[in-house]
Design a protein around this motif. Structure first.
Motif, PDB file in Angstrom:
ATOM      1  N   VAL A  97       1.027  -1.401  -0.006  1.00  0.00           N
ATOM      2  CA  VAL A  97      -0.110  -0.057  -0.110  1.00  0.00           C
ATOM      3  C   VAL A  97       0.736   1.144  -0.054  1.00  0.00           C
ATOM      4  N   ILE A  98       0.575   2.220  -0.840  1.00  0.00           N
ATOM      5  CA  ILE A  98       1.070   3.550  -0.945  1.00  0.00           C
ATOM      6  C   ILE A  98       0.348   4.564  -0.443  1.00  0.00           C
ATOM      7  N   LEU A  99       0.885   5.129   0.595  1.00  0.00           N
ATOM      8  CA  LEU A  99      -0.031   6.256   1.280  1.00  0.00           C
ATOM      9  C   LEU A  99       0.690   7.557   0.726  1.00  0.00           C
ATOM     10  N   ASP A 100      -0.180   8.624   0.389  1.00  0.00           N
ATOM     11  CA  ASP A 100       0.486   9.998  -0.058  1.00  0.00           C
ATOM     12  C   ASP A 100      -0.475  10.685   0.883  1.00  0.00           C
ATOM     13  N   ILE A 101       0.235  11.152   1.884  1.00  0.00           N
ATOM     14  CA  ILE A 101      -0.363  11.898   3.109  1.00  0.00           C
ATOM     15  C   ILE A 101       0.623  13.120   3.460  1.00  0.00           C
ATOM     16  N   GLU A 102      -0.016  13.844   4.260  1.00  0.00           N
ATOM     17  CA  GLU A 102       0.799  15.051   4.579  1.00  0.00           C
ATOM     18  C   GLU A 102       1.626  14.562   5.838  1.00  0.00           C
ATOM     19  N   VAL A 103       2.582  15.185   6.369  1.00  0.00           N
ATOM     20  CA  VAL A 103       3.543  14.870   7.141  1.00  0.00           C
ATOM     21  C   VAL A 103       2.768  14.453   8.696  1.00  0.00           C
ATOM     22  N   GLN A 104       1.840  15.690   8.908  1.00  0.00           N
ATOM     23  CA  GLN A 104       0.985  15.350  10.281  1.00  0.00           C
ATOM     24  C   GLN A 104       0.474  14.334  10.522  1.00  0.00           C
ATOM     25  N   GLY A 105      -0.215  13.675   9.217  1.00  0.00           N
ATOM     26  CA  GLY A 105      -1.035  12.371   9.123  1.00  0.00           C
ATOM     27  C   GLY A 105       0.034  11.220   9.422  1.00  0.00           C
ATOM     28  N   ALA A 106       1.176  11.385   8.606  1.00  0.00           N
ATOM     29  CA  ALA A 106       2.221  10.241   8.609  1.00  0.00           C
ATOM     30  C   ALA A 106       2.557   9.875   9.809  1.00  0.00           C
ATOM     31  N   GLU A 107       2.587  11.075  10.785  1.00  0.00           N
ATOM     32  CA  GLU A 107       3.014  10.643  12.264  1.00  0.00           C
ATOM     33  C   GLU A 107       1.919  10.054  13.032  1.00  0.00           C
ATOM     34  N   GLN A 108       0.462  10.018  12.797  1.00  0.00           N
ATOM     35  CA  GLN A 108      -0.396   9.566  13.134  1.00  0.00           C
ATOM     36  C   GLN A 108      -0.525   7.930  12.859  1.00  0.00           C
ATOM     37  N   VAL A 109      -0.144   7.728  11.586  1.00  0.00           N
ATOM     38  CA  VAL A 109       0.052   6.484  11.132  1.00  0.00           C
ATOM     39  C   VAL A 109       0.931   5.712  11.705  1.00  0.00           C
ATOM     40  N   HIS A 110       2.137   6.409  12.015  1.00  0.00           N
ATOM     41  CA  HIS A 110       3.373   5.610  12.692  1.00  0.00           C
ATOM     42  C   HIS A 110       3.026   5.519  14.098  1.00  0.00           C
ATOM     43  N   ARG A 111       2.443   6.216  14.864  1.00  0.00           N
ATOM     44  CA  ARG A 111       2.039   5.769  16.212  1.00  0.00           C
ATOM     45  C   ARG A 111       1.059   4.900  16.367  1.00  0.00           C
ATOM     46  N   GLN A 112       0.224   4.495  15.178  1.00  0.00           N
ATOM     47  CA  GLN A 112      -0.690   3.369  15.321  1.00  0.00           C
ATOM     48  C   GLN A 112       0.057   2.137  14.897  1.00  0.00           C
ATOM     49  N   ARG A 113       0.729   2.424  13.983  1.00  0.00           N
ATOM     50  CA  ARG A 113       1.339   0.975  13.246  1.00  0.00           C
ATOM     51  C   ARG A 113       2.957   1.349  12.976  1.00  0.00           C
ATOM     52  N   PRO A 114       3.780   0.991  13.996  1.00  0.00           N
ATOM     53  CA  PRO A 114       5.140   1.490  13.861  1.00  0.00           C
ATOM     54  C   PRO A 114       5.909   0.665  12.628  1.00  0.00           C
ATOM     55  N   ASP A 115       5.259  -0.351  12.291  1.00  0.00           N
ATOM     56  CA  ASP A 115       5.944  -0.937  11.265  1.00  0.00           C
ATOM     57  C   ASP A 115       5.850  -0.504   9.672  1.00  0.00           C
ATOM     58  N   VAL A 116       4.956   0.606   9.746  1.00  0.00           N
ATOM     59  CA  VAL A 116       4.922   1.389   8.469  1.00  0.00           C
ATOM     60  C   VAL A 116       6.396   2.087   7.825  1.00  0.00           C
ATOM     61  N   VAL A 117       6.448   1.703   6.521  1.00  0.00           N
ATOM     62  CA  VAL A 117       7.901   2.366   6.292  1.00  0.00           C
ATOM     63  C   VAL A 117       7.638   4.085   5.801  1.00  0.00           C
ATOM     64  N   ARG A 118       8.421   4.750   6.294  1.00  0.00           N
ATOM     65  CA  ARG A 118       8.294   5.991   6.284  1.00  0.00           C
ATOM     66  C   ARG A 118       9.379   6.636   5.226  1.00  0.00           C
TER      67      ARG A 118
END
Length: 199
Positions: A97-118
């Motif tokens: 899955v490719i997520l094209d999101i703003e930096v603010q949203g990227a941090e939320q995703v990472h907090r919920q799912r630390p295994d995402v690749v940023r």
């Protein structure tokens, strides 16, 4: 079936994320693009459900109440969010899955799912970023100034990402992201279980 991974592609407005992602999909199979929801008005040529899920502010807030987003954020007066359902379904089917999101949203995703690749996409220079934003001609000067001010804050956060790609040459940037995706699928710890099961 091997479960897919989620890759966040983030960076300041005007850095070329959309163009990079388009080229990435042209050259790599087994990818799923997560279509975000937003309250901003469609730009010329954009289609609902393809470029974004265009929602009223009221409907967007209802989705928040129903916990339907993986992340959501407000950016220069508009709301943006990533619906959970489609991301999870794609990963379970083995797609990346490719997520094209703003930096603010990227941090939320990472907090919920630390295994995402940023992956952070940076401009080659501040002057080039400003030139690209003005050249789009889609916003008035005040909105451009707001985006530039926010971009300075975003770039300072790049140090916390897993990878940083400088978009000076489009083909080179796409090639580097291809290499990142391949490398992430070759991590020994994750491959070990699948290999030992076959022995």
């Amino acid at each position: 079936m091997v479960k897919g991974k989620t890759f966040i592609i983030a960076g300041p407005s005007g850095v070329g994320k959309g163009t990079i992602i388009k080229k990435l999909f042209e050259s790599r199979e087994n990818l799923y693009f997560s279509v975000s929801a937003t309250t901003r008005a469609p730009r010329p040529g954009e289609m609902d459900g393809v470029d974004y899920h265009f929602l009223s502010r009221e409907r967007f807030l209802d989705w928040i109440d129903r916990n339907a987003f993986l992340e959501h954020a407000e950016f220069v007066g508009n709301l943006y969010g990533t619906p959970k359902k489609y991301v999870d379904e794609a990963m379970e089917s083995g797609k990346d899955v490719i997520l094209d999101i703003e930096v603010q949203g990227a941090e939320q995703v990472h907090r919920q799912r630390p295994d995402v690749v940023r992956i952070f996409i940076a401009p080659p220079s501040w002057e080039e970023l400003e030139r690209r934003l003005v050249g789009r001609g889609t916003e008035d000067p005040e909105k451009v100034r707001e985006r530039l001010a926010r971009s300075r804050e975003d770039i300072l956060l790049a140090r916390y990402y897993d990878y940083l790609v400088i978009n000076n040459d489009l083909d080179q940037a796409v090639e580097e992201i291809q290499a990142i995706i391949t490398a992430e699928h070759c991590r020994a710890r994750e491959r070990y279980d699948s290999v030992t099961r076959r022995l």
